[in-house]
Write an enzyme that holds these catalytic residues in place. Structure first.
Site, short mmCIF file in Angstrom:
data_model
loop_
_atom_site.label_atom_id
_atom_site.label_comp_id
_atom_site.label_asym_id
_atom_site.label_seq_id
_atom_site.Cartn_x
_atom_site.Cartn_y
_atom_site.Cartn_z
N GLU A 87 0.84 -1.20 0.00
CA GLU A 87 0.00 0.00 0.00
C GLU A 87 0.88 1.25 0.00
OE1 GLU A 87 -2.43 -0.13 3.56
OE2 GLU A 87 -1.61 1.78 4.20
N CYS A 138 -4.17 -2.46 2.79
CA CYS A 138 -3.46 -3.62 3.36
C CYS A 138 -3.84 -4.93 2.69
CB CYS A 138 -3.79 -3.73 4.86
SG CYS A 138 -3.15 -2.36 5.81
N THR A 180 -0.06 2.74 15.35
CA THR A 180 -0.52 1.54 14.63
C THR A 180 0.29 1.31 13.35
OG1 THR A 180 -2.22 2.69 13.33
CG2 THR A 180 -2.86 1.91 15.52
N HIS A 268 -6.06 -9.95 10.18
CA HIS A 268 -5.31 -8.74 9.88
C HIS A 268 -5.26 -7.88 11.13
CE1 HIS A 268 -3.96 -5.05 8.10
NE2 HIS A 268 -5.08 -4.43 8.44
#
Lengths: 437, 437
Positions: A87, A138, A180, A268
């Site tokens: 990404e 992602c 994150t 994920h």
């Protein structure tokens, strides 16, 4: 129904690379002035990897591919398809895959500039490799993986291996999303008779139009994020994928599906807490469907292990002996999500689960990481903001923290062409000219 | 060797959309002050389509997909895979495919904002559609097409149709590359027993690391182009693909391949002159390989038609009656290229060659185009330079030049969220709110 489909197509071999540079989330909490535990307990985060100025998604991909080929002794001419999921956009047109072609044509690092010298310099000369980059946040890596497995199962398969690279350098502007982030590259060798095989009929997708996380600000590496919406989208996609997945299982097997049919769930992970929430969410779904309950799972699945001592349970080789089902849930904002099923078998060296674990050596790599103080991390993020999309600069070329075999960025010239080197086992890193200059 | 592979997988149906806005290359020569014939004779260009401020790759994709589904009477729930190939990046993370999901979940234009209203509004509710975007310059569409065909041939195929969208708005900064731009979207329905079927074993790729055309300047829509290098790369890739292609044919068929085995050649066209050069280049390759000569082709292939009058030759339905082989050459800078083979059969309505020609109606669509004076074209290019990557603006919403059924951009809000409408058959265009607001 007779078939000449290759059987048990899936992942034959795996390798992973992540930068040695990282920052402790606990230290980041203090630096950011947030309440203690916000990142570590609230998000369930521990330590975050990031790329320093000598690494990016291209260098990490070069590193992990050369490492996989070397460790599993795969000749570059044995690869018939190579695709990348990422990404992180460094170039809006030229795929990351084309950078990796240097490995298969010339060997990396290349010793000369392609298209200016004679082609006698081609070490491997393998340019007949299908596949490009797959993109949606992602999820790109999952799309690349599916495409590669489908290729092996298709009429166009030429008998060679597929290779999938998933890579990302996820960075966020200062604020609640920053902890994150992360950075890594994974390479997967694809073929038949794999120890990690796809159950291709068991697959449920949920794809929809959403603005939960996106990158419309083209000049910036940072995304626009609506954290709350993104969590809602993720869990909504999880429910929907699970619903489709159960329907397909039930149509195929003629009986109800429940979590009892699964040995491991992998989700994920934007942050760890959401993974825990997702696991609980599937129990909730089973409850609503009048399927198995938590109690039943505990009894039926864990009973055989209740008489083992701690040490025995660690050493139990059941995973390698019996077939195990792993359910994967992949999510990419925007949004695209799929739940799919893998069957684990020990397999045979070098393509065996135990060899894969040994090659990947995650604990060993984690030990080699260097914890940077938050101030230093923030300084690097600021430098990278200027470097993103920039031209005409050289990096520090400081490879002192990198392990031998790691590829790294040395220069971006006035035409935006990127140059990479590889840290050799000796202290001298080989340099290379790989531009079309 | 028995097989349950679906047979003759390929393109069942096709539709194309291009903007009604265009500029004559002859007028552009005068405007640019270049020598007469530079674009028209030198490059072989005639007239160039471009997007005005109400169109982009997303709107063109919405248009062509809704048009294909409608014209071939395909219910949106019959689609199991949808993927997009494009070299135009509007968002670096969110795929174009996710915008198209509105059609399959809600119908387009959607009547409400997803994730804020009840899901009762779902008209079709089909979110179980695999696939994302494939990217590498002009090759992305070919990669998406291969992926979709492979899916139908793979174990994970669920029996539904695949859908591939290739779209691009190719614009260049003022200078020699500008007349090689263009804009269009193509949609292809994929499944077994297709009138345009893949010969999947006949495929040669050439992929390599090059900087002939790329988009490293992230804030700009314009590429960096080395025109001379790009032509060299293109022809080198052509030679290499043809070599691999011939080798595979010869291994499979046990005899030498030559251009005599082919009825039609189709080449990626950066500009028409390069297509002519490429065709000649294959003759040259055959000459070097001691394969067929031009004379033989002329004699053997054209002899049966020599007694036909002009009118008879135009009306000859041989193409529809007999199987014909078409060799395609796809090229994307950076670089990725593949030569592959298709077999044409008339097929059965609605999935027949003659129906496809009728539905696409290229001559009819060309007639509806409006030629803009170069000055106006340049003004629009300048406006688009500011609009690219921008937020917080509304377009003119002027759909007067657009045909009914065309989707167009109405607004980009302060969060970069994009809003599209569809020009209905009446004079009132339906508006829609499709952001996650």
């Amino acid at each position: 129904m007779t078939s000449w489909h290759p059987k048990n197509v899936g992942i034959l071999a795996l390798d992973i690379y992540f930068p040695p540079t990282c920052v402790l989330q606990e230290a980041l909490e203090v630096h950011d002035g947030v309440s203690k535990g916000k990142y570590t307990v609230g998000l369930g985060q521990d330590c975050m990897a990031f790329c320093s100025e000598v690494e990016d998604v291209i260098s990490m991909s070069l590193t992990v591919v050369t490492s996989l080929l070397e460790k599993y002794k795969i000749d570059p001419t044995q690869i018939g398809r190579l695709e990348v999921g990422s990404e992180t956009v460094i170039d809006k047109s030229k795929s990351i895959k084309t950078f990796l072609m240097q490995i298969f044509e010339f060997g990396f690092p290349v010793s000369y500039a392609p298209y200016t010298n004679s082609h006698k310099e081609q070490k491997y000369g393998n340019t007949d490799i299908e596949g490009v980059d797959s993109t949606n946040a992602c999820y790109g890596g999952t799309a690349a993986l599916f495409n590669c497995v489908n290729w092996v199962e298709s009429a166009s398969w030429d008998g060679r291996y597929g290779l999938v690279v998933c890579t990302d350098s996820a960075v966020y502007a200062e604020g609640p999303a920053r902890p994150t982030g992360g950075a890594a590259a994974v390479a997967m060798l694809i073929g038949p008779d794999a120890p990690i095989a796809f159950e291709s009929k068991l697959r449920g997708s949920h794809m929809s139009h959403a603005y939960d996380f996106y990158k419309p600000n083209l000049a910036s590496e940072y995304p626009v994020v609506d954290g709350k919406l993104s969590q809602t989208c993720y869990l909504m996609a999880l429910d929907s994928c699970y619903k489709y997945f159960c329907q397909k299982f039930e149509k195929l097997e003629g009986r109800q599906f429940s979590m009892l049919d699964v040995d491991y769930f992998v989700f994920h992970s934007p942050y760890n807490k959401l993974v825990q929430k997702s696991f609980a969410r599937l129990f909730f779904n089973d409850f609503l469907r009048n399927a198995s309950s938590v109690d039943e799972i505990a009894k039926e699945k864990l009973a055989p292990y209740s008489t083992l001592s701690d040490v025995e349970s660690y050493q139990s080789r059941d995973l390698e002996k019996e077939g195990k089902r792993v359910i994967m849930f992949s999510y990419g904002s925007g949004l695209t999500a799929t739940m799919f099923s893998l069957q684990l078998q020990e397999g045979h060296r070098p393509f065996s689960l135990s060899n894969i674990v040994k090659v990947m050596d995650v604990p060993g790599k984690l030990k080699l990481r260097h914890e940077f103080p938050p101030e230093k991390f923030v300084d690097i993020m600021k430098l990278m903001e200027h470097r993103y999309g920039a031209k005409d600069f050289v990096t520090s070329k400081d490879s002192s923290l990198l392990s031998p075999g790691t590829c790294y960025l040395t220069e971006v010239d006035s035409m935006f062409r990127r140059f990479y080197a590889k840290k050799e086992n000796t202290s001298n890193a080989a340099t290379c000219e790989n531009g079309a200059s």
